[in-house]
Motif scaffolding. Structure first.
Motif, PDB file in Angstrom:
ATOM      1  N   GLY A  20       0.828  -1.187   0.000  1.00  0.00           N
ATOM      2  CA  GLY A  20       0.000   0.000   0.000  1.00  0.00           C
ATOM      3  C   GLY A  20       0.869   1.246   0.000  1.00  0.00           C
ATOM      4  N   ARG A  21       0.253   2.395  -0.243  1.00  0.00           N
ATOM      5  CA  ARG A  21       0.969   3.673  -0.237  1.00  0.00           C
ATOM      6  C   ARG A  21       0.411   4.540   0.883  1.00  0.00           C
ATOM      7  NH1 ARG A  21       3.850   6.444  -4.202  1.00  0.00           N
ATOM      8  NH2 ARG A  21       3.104   5.016  -5.809  1.00  0.00           N
ATOM      9  N   VAL A  22       1.302   5.059   1.716  1.00  0.00           N
ATOM     10  CA  VAL A  22       0.934   5.989   2.780  1.00  0.00           C
ATOM     11  C   VAL A  22       1.560   7.338   2.455  1.00  0.00           C
ATOM     12  CG1 VAL A  22       1.112   6.526   5.230  1.00  0.00           C
ATOM     13  CG2 VAL A  22       0.840   4.143   4.492  1.00  0.00           C
ATOM     14  N   THR A  23       0.743   8.376   2.382  1.00  0.00           N
ATOM     15  CA  THR A  23       1.237   9.712   2.064  1.00  0.00           C
ATOM     16  C   THR A  23       0.972  10.647   3.238  1.00  0.00           C
ATOM     17  OG1 THR A  23       0.798   9.367  -0.300  1.00  0.00           O
ATOM     18  CG2 THR A  23       1.098  11.634   0.440  1.00  0.00           C
ATOM     19  N   ILE A  24       2.009  11.337   3.675  1.00  0.00           N
ATOM     20  CA  ILE A  24       1.880  12.301   4.763  1.00  0.00           C
ATOM     21  C   ILE A  24       2.604  13.583   4.363  1.00  0.00           C
ATOM     22  CG2 ILE A  24       1.726  10.501   6.528  1.00  0.00           C
ATOM     23  CD1 ILE A  24       4.645  11.164   7.274  1.00  0.00           C
ATOM     24  N   GLU A  25       2.421  14.621   5.144  1.00  0.00           N
ATOM     25  CA  GLU A  25       3.135  15.878   4.904  1.00  0.00           C
ATOM     26  C   GLU A  25       4.405  15.879   5.747  1.00  0.00           C
ATOM     27  OE1 GLU A  25       1.922  20.069   6.250  1.00  0.00           O
ATOM     28  OE2 GLU A  25       1.221  19.987   4.163  1.00  0.00           O
ATOM     29  N   VAL A  26       5.531  16.193   5.117  1.00  0.00           N
ATOM     30  CA  VAL A  26       6.813  16.204   5.815  1.00  0.00           C
ATOM     31  C   VAL A  26       7.592  17.467   5.449  1.00  0.00           C
ATOM     32  CG1 VAL A  26       6.926  13.675   5.817  1.00  0.00           C
ATOM     33  CG2 VAL A  26       8.052  14.959   3.977  1.00  0.00           C
ATOM     34  N   THR A  27       8.755  17.582   6.048  1.00  0.00           N
ATOM     35  CA  THR A  27       9.643  18.716   5.782  1.00  0.00           C
ATOM     36  C   THR A  27      10.568  18.390   4.621  1.00  0.00           C
ATOM     37  OG1 THR A  27       9.602  19.280   8.124  1.00  0.00           O
ATOM     38  CG2 THR A  27      11.370  20.251   6.791  1.00  0.00           C
ATOM     39  N   GLY A  28      10.540  19.207   3.592  1.00  0.00           N
ATOM     40  CA  GLY A  28      11.423  19.011   2.456  1.00  0.00           C
ATOM     41  C   GLY A  28      12.846  19.425   2.789  1.00  0.00           C
ATOM     42  N   PRO A  29      13.779  19.231   1.872  1.00  0.00           N
ATOM     43  CA  PRO A  29      15.192  19.485   2.169  1.00  0.00           C
ATOM     44  C   PRO A  29      15.532  20.914   2.509  1.00  0.00           C
ATOM     45  CG  PRO A  29      14.870  18.927  -0.160  1.00  0.00           C
ATOM     46  CD  PRO A  29      13.585  18.643   0.534  1.00  0.00           C
ATOM     47  N   THR A  30      14.702  21.872   2.099  1.00  0.00           N
ATOM     48  CA  THR A  30      14.974  23.272   2.435  1.00  0.00           C
ATOM     49  C   THR A  30      13.921  23.861   3.371  1.00  0.00           C
ATOM     50  OG1 THR A  30      13.895  23.969   0.372  1.00  0.00           O
ATOM     51  CG2 THR A  30      16.285  23.727   0.334  1.00  0.00           C
ATOM     52  N   GLY A  31      13.154  22.981   4.017  1.00  0.00           N
ATOM     53  CA  GLY A  31      12.236  23.427   5.061  1.00  0.00           C
ATOM     54  C   GLY A  31      10.794  23.560   4.666  1.00  0.00           C
ATOM     55  N   GLU A  32      10.490  23.506   3.361  1.00  0.00           N
ATOM     56  CA  GLU A  32       9.105  23.620   2.931  1.00  0.00           C
ATOM     57  C   GLU A  32       8.346  22.338   3.275  1.00  0.00           C
ATOM     58  OE1 GLU A  32      11.324  21.422  -0.123  1.00  0.00           O
ATOM     59  OE2 GLU A  32      11.727  23.130   1.171  1.00  0.00           O
ATOM     60  N   ARG A  33       7.042  22.464   3.503  1.00  0.00           N
ATOM     61  CA  ARG A  33       6.217  21.292   3.773  1.00  0.00           C
ATOM     62  C   ARG A  33       5.763  20.688   2.447  1.00  0.00           C
ATOM     63  NH1 ARG A  33       6.852  18.943   8.350  1.00  0.00           N
ATOM     64  NH2 ARG A  33       4.681  18.223   8.482  1.00  0.00           N
ATOM     65  N   ILE A  34       5.930  19.379   2.309  1.00  0.00           N
ATOM     66  CA  ILE A  34       5.622  18.689   1.055  1.00  0.00           C
ATOM     67  C   ILE A  34       4.942  17.354   1.356  1.00  0.00           C
ATOM     68  CG2 ILE A  34       7.545  19.719  -0.234  1.00  0.00           C
ATOM     69  CD1 ILE A  34       9.080  17.088   0.258  1.00  0.00           C
ATOM     70  N   PRO A  35       4.125  16.851   0.419  1.00  0.00           N
ATOM     71  CA  PRO A  35       3.597  15.494   0.581  1.00  0.00           C
ATOM     72  C   PRO A  35       4.647  14.475   0.156  1.00  0.00           C
ATOM     73  CG  PRO A  35       2.737  16.462  -1.433  1.00  0.00           C
ATOM     74  CD  PRO A  35       3.586  17.518  -0.771  1.00  0.00           C
ATOM     75  N   ALA A  36       4.797  13.424   0.924  1.00  0.00           N
ATOM     76  CA  ALA A  36       5.747  12.361   0.597  1.00  0.00           C
ATOM     77  C   ALA A  36       5.161  11.021   1.010  1.00  0.00           C
ATOM     78  CB  ALA A  36       7.087  12.592   1.293  1.00  0.00           C
ATOM     79  N   SER A  37       5.573   9.968   0.320  1.00  0.00           N
ATOM     80  CA  SER A  37       4.972   8.652   0.525  1.00  0.00           C
ATOM     81  C   SER A  37       5.998   7.615   0.945  1.00  0.00           C
ATOM     82  CB  SER A  37       4.305   8.169  -0.775  1.00  0.00           C
ATOM     83  OG  SER A  37       3.311   9.064  -1.208  1.00  0.00           O
ATOM     84  N   LEU A  48      17.094  15.305  -4.265  1.00  0.00           N
ATOM     85  CA  LEU A  48      17.399  16.451  -5.121  1.00  0.00           C
ATOM     86  C   LEU A  48      16.178  16.939  -5.876  1.00  0.00           C
ATOM     87  CD1 LEU A  48      20.836  15.248  -6.529  1.00  0.00           C
ATOM     88  CD2 LEU A  48      20.466  17.346  -5.217  1.00  0.00           C
ATOM     89  N   ARG A  49      15.315  16.004  -6.245  1.00  0.00           N
ATOM     90  CA  ARG A  49      14.119  16.397  -6.997  1.00  0.00           C
ATOM     91  C   ARG A  49      13.146  17.219  -6.160  1.00  0.00           C
ATOM     92  NH1 ARG A  49       9.790  12.539  -6.322  1.00  0.00           N
ATOM     93  NH2 ARG A  49      10.380  10.768  -4.999  1.00  0.00           N
ATOM     94  N   ARG A  50      13.396  17.294  -4.842  1.00  0.00           N
ATOM     95  CA  ARG A  50      12.528  18.060  -3.947  1.00  0.00           C
ATOM     96  C   ARG A  50      13.046  19.468  -3.697  1.00  0.00           C
ATOM     97  NH1 ARG A  50       7.444  16.151  -3.511  1.00  0.00           N
ATOM     98  NH2 ARG A  50       7.328  14.032  -2.655  1.00  0.00           N
ATOM     99  N   LEU A  51      14.117  19.845  -4.371  1.00  0.00           N
ATOM    100  CA  LEU A  51      14.646  21.197  -4.199  1.00  0.00           C
ATOM    101  C   LEU A  51      13.860  22.166  -5.074  1.00  0.00           C
ATOM    102  CD1 LEU A  51      18.482  20.496  -4.204  1.00  0.00           C
ATOM    103  CD2 LEU A  51      17.099  21.225  -2.255  1.00  0.00           C
TER     104      LEU A  51
END
Length: 385
Positions: free
Chosen positions: A55-72, A91-94
């Motif tokens: 299954g896939r679980v998606t939550i909101e987390v902190t990206g590499p430069t501090g922005e909030r992003i969805p990640a699974s 790197l793709r999250r920059l």
């Protein structure tokens, strides 16, 4: 019983996911297939696990430069979670370019924490494509470690800040008792030195020569404080190599900007060859049974492929089952002899059909179907069905 063709490719980076590659190849072959998208721990690992039934679980987390992003992350109800570092900290999250001194692995720790709180008994951490060189400090912070300066203040996130590290407070660390951590990575670099995380991978993340010196010094500080104040030598005594070399010098400690170090140090993880471990996890051994051919591949079949990348791992696993292997790719620079030595009988490249690399990227799907049809004709797959 009709024998199937097992289609087990990695992604074509920048154009097709592994699942899309498998689907296009199957469509072009026109014979019974089983699709098993794969990954080696880098980008696409979660997608591969989901395609295999997780299954896939998606939550909101902190990206590499501090922005909030969805990640699974991928989740199996039996208690296995597959966490891909590049999902949260890649790197793709920059959003606006490289940040070599301040990028953090914090979001990866948030994914791990969510999986543990969900009841994970085993967490597989795929390392690859990291945006940060923070020694996994951000990951540890997200799991409850406090990294403190000489005044007792929490350090800001990012690798450069570690130069001011004075103490590590683990009193609030997440309870990971009973959880097995496995790092899936083929990187064997240590944390420090000329082959370490800062020297080898820092420039790929935008670090200047001065930045590399700053990061090397900061990571050295992390290693020294962690070893002297956190008793790390005793924490990983199950691994003779780690015990002999120390955590920072252990093979794989430098993976993903040093996240391998933090996984060894704070999670007591075991580092396993990425593609081999993930093939087992995704059920390759069962799917290859009864197959008459395995088709693997990735965007570029080149010298890097020979260093334990996904297609070579697939070829080795298929050889153990006595099944021949061919590959599809966007382009290839390996000779026929190189391929055969790696267990791949032949390789079909999109550039065989379209010499313009840009058009290969843009039209990868339709070209791949045509390429698969050529492969099927060459191998007489329909006639032998």
């Amino acid at each position: 019983m009709v024998q199937h063709v097992l289609v087990a490719p990695d992604k074509f980076k920048g154009s097709l996911t592994a699942a899309e590659v498998a689907s296009r190849v199957s469509a072009g072959l026109g014979v019974p297939t089983v699709e098993l998208p794969i990954a080696d721990g880098g980008d696409g690992t979660v997608d591969a696990a989901v395609a295999a039934g997780f299954g896939r679980v998606t939550i909101e987390v902190t990206g590499p430069t501090g922005e909030r992003i969805p990640a699974s992350y991928a989740w199996q109800p039996t208690g296995t979670a597959v966490v891909e570092l590049s999902e949260a900290s890649g790197l793709r999250r920059l959003p606006g370019g490289h940040e070599p001194l301040t990028a953090t692995s914090y979001g990866t720790g948030e994914l791990i924490a969510d999986a543990v709180r969900r009841g994970a008994k085993r967490v597989v951490l795929g390392l690859g494509g990291s945006a940060s060189t923070d020694g996994g400090a951000g990951m540890a912070q997200a799991l409850g470690a406090r990294l403190l300066d000489a005044d007792g203040a929490d350090l800001p996130r990012g690798g450069a800040a570690l130069k001011n590290l004075a103490r590590i407070d683990m009193s609030g660390f997440l309870d990971i008792a009973g959880v097995e951590f496995v790092v899936a990575s083929d990187v064997d670099n240590p944390l420090l030195g000329p082959h370490g995380a800062a020297a080898v991978y820092g420039p790929q993340k935008g670090a200047t020569p001065d930045d590399v010196k700053t990061l090397e010094s900061a990571l050295s500080r992390l290693a020294a404080i962690a070893t002297t104040t956190h008793g790390l030598m005793g924490a990983v005594e199950h691994d003779d190599i780690v015990r002999a070399m120390g955590v920072a010098g252990a093979p794989g400690a430098g993976a993903a900007g040093g996240v391998g170090f933090a996984a060894l140090a704070f999670l007591h993880a075991e580092i396993r060859p990425g593609i081999d471990y993930l093939l087992d996890l995704l059920g390759f051994g069962e799917q290859v049974k009864g197959a008459r051919l395995v088709i693997t591949g990735e965007g570029s079949l080149d010298e890097q492929s020979l260093r334990g990348k996904a297609p070579i791992g697939v070829a080795q696993a298929a050889a153990g089952a006595g099944v021949p292997v061919v590959a599809v790719c966007g382009r290839r620079t390996l000779s026929d002899d190189d391929l055969k030595a790696a267990g791949i009988e032949a390789a079909y490249a999109l550039t065989d059909l379209e010499p313009d690399p840009a058009r290969c990227m843009e039209q990868a799907g339709p070209l791949l179907e045509r390429l698969a049809a050529r492969l099927a004709a060459d191998r007489r797959l329909a006639a032998d069905a």
